[in-house]
Write a protein that holds these residues in place. Structure first.
Motif, mmCIF file in Angstrom:
data_model
loop_
_atom_site.group_PDB
_atom_site.id
_atom_site.type_symbol
_atom_site.label_atom_id
_atom_site.label_comp_id
_atom_site.label_asym_id
_atom_site.label_seq_id
_atom_site.Cartn_x
_atom_site.Cartn_y
_atom_site.Cartn_z
ATOM 1 N N GLY A 1 22.435 8.116 30.576
ATOM 2 C CA GLY A 1 21.911 8.621 31.821
ATOM 3 C C GLY A 1 20.966 7.600 32.428
ATOM 4 N N ASN A 2 20.348 7.959 33.524
ATOM 5 C CA ASN A 2 19.363 7.080 34.145
ATOM 6 C C ASN A 2 18.105 6.991 33.288
ATOM 7 N N ALA A 3 17.375 5.906 33.477
ATOM 8 C CA ALA A 3 16.052 5.772 32.873
ATOM 9 C C ALA A 3 15.006 6.011 33.942
ATOM 10 N N VAL A 4 13.941 6.692 33.569
ATOM 11 C CA VAL A 4 12.856 6.991 34.488
ATOM 12 C C VAL A 4 11.552 6.500 33.889
ATOM 13 N N ILE A 5 10.755 5.798 34.694
ATOM 14 C CA ILE A 5 9.420 5.386 34.268
ATOM 15 C C ILE A 5 8.468 6.533 34.565
ATOM 16 N N THR A 6 7.961 7.145 33.510
ATOM 17 C CA THR A 6 7.116 8.328 33.679
ATOM 18 C C THR A 6 5.654 7.968 33.933
ATOM 19 N N SER A 7 5.228 6.791 33.468
ATOM 20 C CA SER A 7 3.860 6.361 33.746
ATOM 21 C C SER A 7 3.796 4.840 33.683
ATOM 22 N N ALA A 8 2.894 4.293 34.483
ATOM 23 C CA ALA A 8 2.652 2.848 34.475
ATOM 24 C C ALA A 8 1.161 2.659 34.705
ATOM 25 N N ALA A 9 0.466 2.229 33.683
ATOM 26 C CA ALA A 9 -0.988 2.157 33.731
ATOM 27 C C ALA A 9 -1.470 0.723 33.566
ATOM 28 N N TYR A 10 -2.327 0.298 34.470
ATOM 29 C CA TYR A 10 -2.964 -1.016 34.344
ATOM 30 C C TYR A 10 -4.027 -0.938 33.245
ATOM 31 N N VAL A 11 -3.973 -1.876 32.292
ATOM 32 C CA VAL A 11 -4.910 -1.903 31.179
ATOM 33 C C VAL A 11 -5.677 -3.217 31.236
ATOM 34 N N PRO A 12 -6.984 -3.159 31.498
ATOM 35 C CA PRO A 12 -7.756 -4.407 31.555
ATOM 36 C C PRO A 12 -7.887 -5.038 30.174
ATOM 37 N N THR B 1 -10.174 -4.105 15.298
ATOM 38 C CA THR B 1 -9.174 -4.011 16.348
ATOM 39 C C THR B 1 -9.149 -5.333 17.097
ATOM 40 N N ALA B 2 -7.979 -5.947 17.156
ATOM 41 C CA ALA B 2 -7.860 -7.248 17.792
ATOM 42 C C ALA B 2 -8.061 -7.139 19.300
ATOM 43 N N ALA B 3 -8.442 -8.242 19.896
ATOM 44 C CA ALA B 3 -8.563 -8.306 21.347
ATOM 45 C C ALA B 3 -7.195 -8.068 21.980
ATOM 46 N N SER B 4 -7.194 -7.486 23.162
ATOM 47 C CA SER B 4 -5.934 -7.265 23.873
ATOM 48 C C SER B 4 -6.061 -7.810 25.289
ATOM 49 N N PRO B 5 -4.970 -8.328 25.832
ATOM 50 C CA PRO B 5 -5.023 -8.936 27.162
ATOM 51 C C PRO B 5 -4.803 -7.919 28.275
ATOM 52 N N GLU B 6 -5.070 -8.335 29.484
ATOM 53 C CA GLU B 6 -4.730 -7.534 30.652
ATOM 54 C C GLU B 6 -3.215 -7.325 30.676
ATOM 55 N N HIS B 7 -2.815 -6.083 30.833
ATOM 56 C CA HIS B 7 -1.375 -5.824 30.853
ATOM 57 C C HIS B 7 -1.061 -4.515 31.561
ATOM 58 N N CYS B 8 0.221 -4.325 31.822
ATOM 59 C CA CYS B 8 0.725 -3.096 32.426
ATOM 60 C C CYS B 8 1.491 -2.328 31.358
ATOM 61 N N ARG B 9 1.047 -1.126 31.084
ATOM 62 C CA ARG B 9 1.666 -0.304 30.039
ATOM 63 C C ARG B 9 2.640 0.669 30.683
ATOM 64 N N VAL B 10 3.909 0.474 30.430
ATOM 65 C CA VAL B 10 4.974 1.269 31.032
ATOM 66 C C VAL B 10 5.571 2.195 29.977
ATOM 67 N N VAL B 11 5.624 3.471 30.276
ATOM 68 C CA VAL B 11 6.217 4.469 29.385
ATOM 69 C C VAL B 11 7.301 5.206 30.154
ATOM 70 N N GLY B 12 8.421 5.471 29.476
ATOM 71 C CA GLY B 12 9.487 6.166 30.173
ATOM 72 C C GLY B 12 10.466 6.827 29.227
ATOM 73 N N ARG B 13 11.550 7.294 29.796
ATOM 74 C CA ARG B 13 12.577 7.956 29.007
ATOM 75 C C ARG B 13 13.949 7.642 29.597
#
Length: 576
Positions: free
Chosen positions: A60-71, A83-95
């Motif tokens: 079926g189709n894929a849908v992006i249910t959330s996309a959050a900017y993470v500093p 906890t290791a350092a993490s970079p600026e990124h966009c966290r995309v979750v979907g189904r």
């Protein structure tokens, strides 16, 4: 002062050369254009659809249910937690929607760093899966000071493999196997589908597809990596496969004859497991030149072990310091091959036995043999997920839900010959034993395998057998150009190892992503011996020990000096 979003959109649209690429989400602006801030661009992905025709398998189709900017966030150390350092990124979750409406969605996560190196790492799962792999965790066997892939600039991605474990009872974790599409998703399809969706998201966000895609996984995730190289060789550039469950259907079935005798006298208590481990250490420890409670010379050990030396007087159970005849039979069955009554996928008819050594190292909490083979209590039917050995829990779930498809079936009565057509069908779907990697190697694909010889979950010999099968199929030269098998003696299924006599940690941590990437991008083959380390978990990550991880069939033999230094060992061939 930031320019208005509308102006940024116009500028970025003018710069976008790939907005008509397959899988592109209309109306979005590639961050790679440099014309829009990630904090603005990222949320615009939410609610977007990747059409089914951008996915290379029926879906079926894929849908992006959330996309959050993470500093970006700095490292955090608290007590023994880091906890290791993490970079600026966009966290995309979907189904991804199924074709069969009765099947569950495939859940996925894609993490898009603002400073992208142009490559992606797909994380593998574990066990029966069913929990979303976020792609944010450290890689398997990483040292605490090894930067996670996202921090190195990789896009990372993962999935739950197309079912949600929380939907099923703890003792029915294989119930998703009742649905054909969900079973196929677990076997191979979900990882390909999520890969294709992630590439579409990257095209949209960055304006280009990744230059390299790697698969990195262990156990079930290691099987997934092999599956991708075998089934979809054009889609991946490199695979790290740690303790892969090569013959998954055969492994789960082989658990049954090793578990059923434990119902009537064959069960070993944790105290008896300690007795066994102590005896094995006495017989095999010094075969590597150093008596330190660690069995390194893995092929030489089995011939030194005579379980009759542990037999209780008269063969009956008389205490924790000996084994009854029934218990000896169970231990012996774990270390002998299991022969099937007929061949399964790729002509395989035997599931190999396990090696001796490190039976009492926590994996991750219970001693490894207790966790996997014998459990915290005598088994029950149905299995009690709180105390059952993983052999019985995993094996009975496989038989009930993948083979017989009856949750009320008494697995103690199971006979493979009664279900041959179904077993052949499931083996063809699940097992990753095809040695023909010619298409993967021909396009430059590289494969790194790691086997842990203290692993009592899947047999390390299965990985060795697969390596030898590839060599027999494609020849030594092809394997030398494109494949490596490393051996980590004493490591448990999860990776760690400890001295049986002192409890001291053994060096088992190693970064396998960096050598894979160098091999793929620079044709710089990994060394014959890589250095494993053990470090304290918080800064300054003090080095506790190091040792070489040798290519098969070598092992680290102590030649003198500091036992905690890799320079004190030499890779020598291990022989039966």
């Amino acid at each position: 002062m930031r320019a208005p979003l509308s102006a940024l959109l116009l500028l970025a649209a003018a710069a976008c050369a790939s907005c008509s690429a397959p899988g592109f989400v209309p109306g979005h602006v590639p961050v790679a254009s440099g014309s829009i801030f990630p904090s603005v661009a990222c949320p615009t992905l939410a609610g977007r659809t990747i059409p089914a025709d951008a996915i290379g398998l029926p879906s079926g189709n894929a849908v992006i249910t959330s996309a959050a900017y993470v500093p970006a966030a700095g490292a955090l150390a608290e007590g023994t937690s880091y906890t290791a350092a993490s970079p600026e990124h966009c966290r995309v979750v979907g189904r991804i929607a199924p074709v069969d409406k009765a099947a569950q969605d495939i859940q996925f996560q894609v993490n898009l760093p603002s400073s992208w190196n142009g490559k992606a790492v797909q994380y593998g799962g574990g066990g029966y899966n069913g929990t979303l792999v976020t792609g944010l965790a450290p890689l398997r066997d990483a040292a605490p000071d090894d930067a996670p892939p996202l921090t190195r600039g990789y896009v990372t991605l993962g999935t739950d493999s197309g079912h949600q474990a929380a939907s099923f009872a703890p003792n029915a974790i294989g119930q998703f196997g009742l649905n054909d599409e969900m079973l196929a998703n677990y076997a191979f399809a979900s990882y390909k589908k999520v890969r294709d969706v992630a590439v579409a998201v990257m095209r949209t966000y960055y304006g280009r597809k990744p230059a390299r895609i790697y698969y990195f996984g262990g156990s079930e995730g290691g099987r997934e990596g092999l599956t991708m190289a075998q089934r979809f060789p054009a889609d991946y550039d490199g695979v790290v496969s740690v303790v892969p469950v090569v013959q998954l259907s055969m492994l789960f079935q082989s658990y049954i004859p090793r578990s059923v005798p434990q119902f009537e006298g064959g069960w070993l208590s944790p105290a008896k497991v300690r007795t066994l481990a102590s005896y094995v250490a006495q017989r095999c420890d010094a075969l590597d030149g150093l008596a330190d409670g660690v069995v390194n010379n893995y092929l030489a050990c089995p011939r030194q072990v005579d379980l009759r030396a542990l037999r209780c007087t008269g063969g009956a159970d008389t205490g924790d310091n000996c084994l009854s005849d029934a218990q000896i039979a169970v231990v012996d069955s774990v270390h002998r091959p299991y022969n099937f009554p007929f061949p399964l996928a790729n002509g395989r008819q035997v599931y190999p036995g396990w090696f001796y050594g490190n039976e009492t190292t926590p994996d991750p909490v219970l001693p490894t043999m207790t966790r996997w083979a014998t459990g915290a209590a005598v088994p029950t039917e149905p299995p009690d997920a709180r105390s059952a050995a993983q052999y019985w829990l995993y094996g009975s779930n496989y038989v009930k839900y993948f083979v017989v498809r009856d949750g009320n079936f008494d697995v103690r009565t199971y006979r493979p010959e009664n279900f041959r057509p179904r077993l052949e069908q499931v083996s063809a779907i699940l097992d990753s034993s095809n040695p023909d990697l010619s298409a993967f190697f021909a396009r430059g694909g590289k494969l790194i395998l790691r086997e842990n010889m203290g692993d009592l979950a899947q047999s390390p010999q299965a990985g060795i057998d697969y390596f030898q099968a590839v060599r027999a199929k494609l020849g030594d030269a092809a394997v030398e150009r494109s494949m490596r098998l490393y051996i980590s003696p004493a490591s448990t299924h999860s990776g760690p190892a400890a001295s049986v006599t002192t409890g001291a940690p053994v060096a088992t941590m190693v970064d396998l992503l960096e050598p894979l990437d160098r091999w793929v991008t620079l044709d710089d083959a990994p060394y014959d011996a890589l250095v494993q380390v053990s470090r304290l978990p918080v800064p300054p990550f003090t080095l506790q020990a190091s040792r070489p991880m040798c290519r098969y069939p070598a092992y680290p033999h102590f030649i003198g000096g500091d036992p905690a230094a890799a320079s004190s060992y030499q890779c020598r061939e291990s022989r039966p």
